[in-house]
Design a protein around this motif. Structure first.
Motif, PDB file in Angstrom:
ATOM      1  N   GLY A 311       0.805  -1.203   0.000  1.00 20.29           N
ATOM      2  CA  GLY A 311       0.000   0.000   0.000  1.00 20.29           C
ATOM      3  C   GLY A 311       0.842   1.258   0.000  1.00 20.29           C
ATOM      4  O   GLY A 311       1.956   1.298  -0.542  1.00 20.29           O
ATOM      5  N   ASN A 312       0.315   2.301   0.645  1.00 20.80           N
ATOM      6  CA  ASN A 312       0.976   3.592   0.650  1.00 20.80           C
ATOM      7  C   ASN A 312       0.401   4.423   1.797  1.00 20.80           C
ATOM      8  O   ASN A 312      -0.770   4.263   2.183  1.00 20.80           O
ATOM      9  CB  ASN A 312       0.737   4.324  -0.676  1.00 20.80           C
ATOM     10  CG  ASN A 312       1.535   5.608  -0.779  1.00 20.80           C
ATOM     11  OD1 ASN A 312       2.735   5.594  -1.045  1.00 20.80           O
ATOM     12  ND2 ASN A 312       0.871   6.727  -0.559  1.00 20.80           N
ATOM     13  N   TRP A 313       1.234   5.322   2.325  1.00 22.11           N
ATOM     14  CA  TRP A 313       0.784   6.229   3.374  1.00 22.11           C
ATOM     15  C   TRP A 313       1.067   7.654   2.918  1.00 22.11           C
ATOM     16  O   TRP A 313       2.203   7.994   2.592  1.00 22.11           O
ATOM     17  CB  TRP A 313       1.509   5.934   4.689  1.00 22.11           C
ATOM     18  CG  TRP A 313       1.147   6.853   5.823  1.00 22.11           C
ATOM     19  CD1 TRP A 313      -0.070   7.408   6.081  1.00 22.11           C
ATOM     20  CD2 TRP A 313       2.020   7.323   6.855  1.00 22.11           C
ATOM     21  NE1 TRP A 313      -0.025   8.185   7.210  1.00 22.11           N
ATOM     22  CE2 TRP A 313       1.249   8.144   7.701  1.00 22.11           C
ATOM     23  CE3 TRP A 313       3.374   7.119   7.142  1.00 22.11           C
ATOM     24  CZ2 TRP A 313       1.800   8.788   8.823  1.00 22.11           C
ATOM     25  CZ3 TRP A 313       3.922   7.738   8.254  1.00 22.11           C
ATOM     26  CH2 TRP A 313       3.133   8.559   9.083  1.00 22.11           C
ATOM     27  N   ALA A 314       0.022   8.503   2.853  1.00 16.44           N
ATOM     28  CA  ALA A 314       0.161   9.891   2.404  1.00 16.44           C
ATOM     29  C   ALA A 314      -0.407  10.824   3.457  1.00 16.44           C
ATOM     30  O   ALA A 314      -1.517  10.603   3.960  1.00 16.44           O
ATOM     31  CB  ALA A 314      -0.561  10.097   1.081  1.00 16.44           C
ATOM     32  N   THR A 315       0.341  11.880   3.768  1.00 14.47           N
ATOM     33  CA  THR A 315      -0.053  12.828   4.810  1.00 14.47           C
ATOM     34  C   THR A 315       0.265  14.243   4.354  1.00 14.47           C
ATOM     35  O   THR A 315       1.299  14.484   3.729  1.00 14.47           O
ATOM     36  CB  THR A 315       0.690  12.537   6.129  1.00 14.47           C
ATOM     37  OG1 THR A 315       0.354  11.224   6.567  1.00 14.47           O
ATOM     38  CG2 THR A 315       0.313  13.529   7.215  1.00 14.47           C
ATOM     39  N   SER A 316      -0.626  15.189   4.685  1.00 14.87           N
ATOM     40  CA  SER A 316      -0.412  16.604   4.376  1.00 14.87           C
ATOM     41  C   SER A 316      -0.685  17.442   5.617  1.00 14.87           C
ATOM     42  O   SER A 316      -1.648  17.185   6.353  1.00 14.87           O
ATOM     43  CB  SER A 316      -1.337  17.074   3.244  1.00 14.87           C
ATOM     44  OG  SER A 316      -1.090  16.361   2.054  1.00 14.87           O
ATOM     45  N   LEU A 317       0.158  18.446   5.825  1.00 13.60           N
ATOM     46  CA  LEU A 317      -0.024  19.442   6.876  1.00 13.60           C
ATOM     47  C   LEU A 317      -0.045  20.801   6.193  1.00 13.60           C
ATOM     48  O   LEU A 317       0.911  21.175   5.500  1.00 13.60           O
ATOM     49  CB  LEU A 317       1.122  19.361   7.889  1.00 13.60           C
ATOM     50  CG  LEU A 317       1.086  20.365   9.051  1.00 13.60           C
ATOM     51  CD1 LEU A 317      -0.145  20.126   9.926  1.00 13.60           C
ATOM     52  CD2 LEU A 317       2.368  20.273   9.876  1.00 13.60           C
ATOM     53  N   ILE A 318      -1.159  21.556   6.379  1.00 18.12           N
ATOM     54  CA  ILE A 318      -1.376  22.777   5.592  1.00 18.12           C
ATOM     55  C   ILE A 318      -1.828  23.908   6.508  1.00 18.12           C
ATOM     56  O   ILE A 318      -2.680  23.707   7.389  1.00 18.12           O
ATOM     57  CB  ILE A 318      -2.432  22.546   4.492  1.00 18.12           C
ATOM     58  CG1 ILE A 318      -2.018  21.381   3.583  1.00 18.12           C
ATOM     59  CG2 ILE A 318      -2.647  23.810   3.666  1.00 18.12           C
ATOM     60  CD1 ILE A 318      -3.103  20.947   2.617  1.00 18.12           C
ATOM     61  N   TRP A 319      -1.273  25.089   6.278  1.00 16.62           N
ATOM     62  CA  TRP A 319      -1.735  26.327   6.902  1.00 16.62           C
ATOM     63  C   TRP A 319      -2.130  27.309   5.812  1.00 16.62           C
ATOM     64  O   TRP A 319      -1.451  27.422   4.794  1.00 16.62           O
ATOM     65  CB  TRP A 319      -0.625  26.941   7.755  1.00 16.62           C
ATOM     66  CG  TRP A 319      -0.893  28.373   8.171  1.00 16.62           C
ATOM     67  CD1 TRP A 319      -1.764  28.808   9.123  1.00 16.62           C
ATOM     68  CD2 TRP A 319      -0.268  29.545   7.641  1.00 16.62           C
ATOM     69  NE1 TRP A 319      -1.711  30.180   9.228  1.00 16.62           N
ATOM     70  CE2 TRP A 319      -0.801  30.658   8.323  1.00 16.62           C
ATOM     71  CE3 TRP A 319       0.699  29.766   6.646  1.00 16.62           C
ATOM     72  CZ2 TRP A 319      -0.408  31.980   8.050  1.00 16.62           C
ATOM     73  CZ3 TRP A 319       1.091  31.074   6.366  1.00 16.62           C
ATOM     74  CH2 TRP A 319       0.540  32.157   7.057  1.00 16.62           C
ATOM     75  N   GLY A 320      -3.263  27.988   6.015  1.00 15.39           N
ATOM     76  CA  GLY A 320      -3.689  29.010   5.080  1.00 15.39           C
ATOM     77  C   GLY A 320      -4.242  30.215   5.815  1.00 15.39           C
ATOM     78  O   GLY A 320      -4.940  30.060   6.829  1.00 15.39           O
ATOM     79  N   ARG A 321      -3.940  31.391   5.326  1.00 17.01           N
ATOM     80  CA  ARG A 321      -4.452  32.630   5.934  1.00 17.01           C
ATOM     81  C   ARG A 321      -4.983  33.563   4.852  1.00 17.01           C
ATOM     82  O   ARG A 321      -4.355  33.727   3.802  1.00 17.01           O
ATOM     83  CB  ARG A 321      -3.352  33.348   6.708  1.00 17.01           C
ATOM     84  CG  ARG A 321      -3.734  34.772   7.162  1.00 17.01           C
ATOM     85  CD  ARG A 321      -2.617  35.471   7.890  1.00 17.01           C
ATOM     86  NE  ARG A 321      -2.463  34.913   9.231  1.00 17.01           N
ATOM     87  CZ  ARG A 321      -1.506  35.297  10.073  1.00 17.01           C
ATOM     88  NH1 ARG A 321      -0.609  36.199   9.690  1.00 17.01           N
ATOM     89  NH2 ARG A 321      -1.436  34.766  11.282  1.00 17.01           N
TER      90      ARG A 321
END
Length: 434
Positions: A311-321
């Motif tokens: 399989g696969n592991w995908a992660t995102s950490l996002i900040w928006g202003r």
């Protein structure tokens, strides 16, 4: 009028595209390894392999190790690709302002790539039928805001995507072994502002609904008029865009061109096959249809993908202003989302976000901002999984946090859930191996 030779070439290309699309639809297109190196690869590939569909949305980067769910075919020097997804689901949003409806989130993309000089050119056409498959005034989603319906601000609903969500061209010219020049744009395209749009992020691949923070992070992924230029230096990319920053109107089937009076710039880095990061800032000229003034928008994000044996592991950490210039106010958003594909057929996913909302009561005399938390957990099991298709059955549940002042309108503990079928192209088995 085009010359007979040019007309013949255009007709030949159109017929090849239609024939290839037919082969893909009936499952006769040969499955190929779509994990080819992308623009953010560790070493440059031949020009015919650049740019890669693994570059993400617009010109944004996501890790090259992200698995690609697409069909691919080579014809007359053209690399033809198609990918997309159809979610058919029942969506129940909880609390007094919630609703339960059957709906379909969907989009499809065609890509045509060919060597051109010392580089490569890529055409993309992204289409969506959500204007027909979303219940009016859109997909129910508690605390979601952004864009309009019948001249009113949409609240507790996510708008459908435009029919022509992208019509663009991207040219990449190799200047040296580690330096390339990029030129991108089109009547419907994505400026260099924000992370990879949520519909293309591997970390969000199993979630039908948009993040509540969408309009603070990546809402410009469909902009009607974009020109972007950039320079790639080894694993770093610097870009600048001029674009039409106005939100699409309610005519979801039209292309609403206007002056390119907004701008953005973005710096991206891809240190390895598994990591990408970006920071971007832009000034949007009068983006809101019903709200005066312009905006500054800033985003920063880190994306990670890790291939597993099964399989696969995908992660995102996002900040928006978003900084609203006329009101001199800031709205912030923070998002963490992750999808784990394990034992080949199984997926577990989550999306955790905190976002400031000031449009929940558009008829009010004042518009205070409220900090909303949304916490989604779910899973999918593939019922059909082969080189042509993946059909999965999934469900998710979302709980919320909110200020006490909102409980009279939204209830003390609203809970939302979805049950859905997900259909998309298959993936080459070789991509399941790290």
């Amino acid at each position: 009028m085009p010359s007979p030779v040019l007309a013949e070439r255009l007709m030949t290309r159109a017929l090849l595209m239609l024939w290839s699309a037919f082969l893909m639809m009936v499952g006769l297109a040969p499955a190929q390894d779509s994990s080819m190196p992308g623009m953010n690869m560790e070493a440059h590939a031949p020009a015919t392999e650049l740019p890669s569909p693994h570059a993400g949305s617009g010109t944004a980067w996501q890790p090259v190790s992200v698995p690609g769910h697409e069909w691919m075919l080579m014809r007359a020097g053209w690399m033809l690709m198609a990918h997309g997804v159809i979610f058919t689901d029942y969506n129940q949003q909880g609390g007094p302002r919630g609703a339960g409806k059957a709906e379909s989130v969907n989009w499809g993309m065609l890509m045509e790539q060919h060597a051109l000089g010392r580089g490569a050119i890529l055409f993309r056409e992204m289409l969506s039928a959500e204007s027909l498959t979303s219940p009016h005034p859109g997909f129910p989603e508690l605390f979601q805001t952004g864009e309009t319906y019948h001249g009113q601000t949409l609240v507790d609903h996510q708008h459908p995507h435009n029919v022509f969500a992208e019509l663009s061209a991207l040219y990449l010219l190799l200047l040296s072994e580690k330096i390339s020049w990029e030129l991108y744009g089109g009547p419907s395209a994505e400026p260099a502002l924000g992370p990879v749009a949520y519909i293309h992020r591997a970390s969000a691949a199993e979630l039908p609904l948009a993040p509540l923070s969408h309009h603070l992070q990546d809402s410009t992924h469909t902009s009607f008029g974009v020109i972007t230029t950039g320079l790639l230096i080894d694993r770093v990319k610097l870009e600048a865009s001029a674009f039409n920053g106005r939100e699409p109107n309610e005519k979801r089937w039209s292309i609403q061109l206007a002056a390119l009076d907004s701008w953005s710039t973005r710096a991206s880095v891809a240190p390895t096959r598994n990591w990408t990061a970006q920071y971007s800032i832009g000034r949007l000229q009068h983006p809101e249809a019903l709200e005066p003034g312009s905006q500054w928008r800033q985003t920063a994000s880190v994306e990670y993908a890790h291939p597993l044996a099964s399989g696969n592991w995908a992660t995102s950490l996002i900040w928006g202003r978003v900084h609203k210039i006329e009101a001199a106010t800031n709205l912030n958003s923070y998002l963490l989302e992750s999808t784990l594909n394990f034992l080949r057929r199984d997926y577990a996913f989550t999306r955790l976000e905190m976002v400031d909302k000031d449009e929940l009561f558009p008829q009010g005399a004042v518009h205070p901002a409220y900090r909303i938390g949304a916490y989604t957990f779910g899973g999918v099991r593939d019922l059909v999984q082969n080189s042509a298709w993946q059909l999965g059955l999934g469900a998710d549940v979302t709980v919320y946090s909110m200020p006490a002042a909102l409980q009279a309108s939204y209830g003390n503990r609203p809970v939302s859930f979805q049950i859905f079928l997900r259909l998309r192209p298959g993936i080459n088995a070789a991509q399941h191996h790290p």
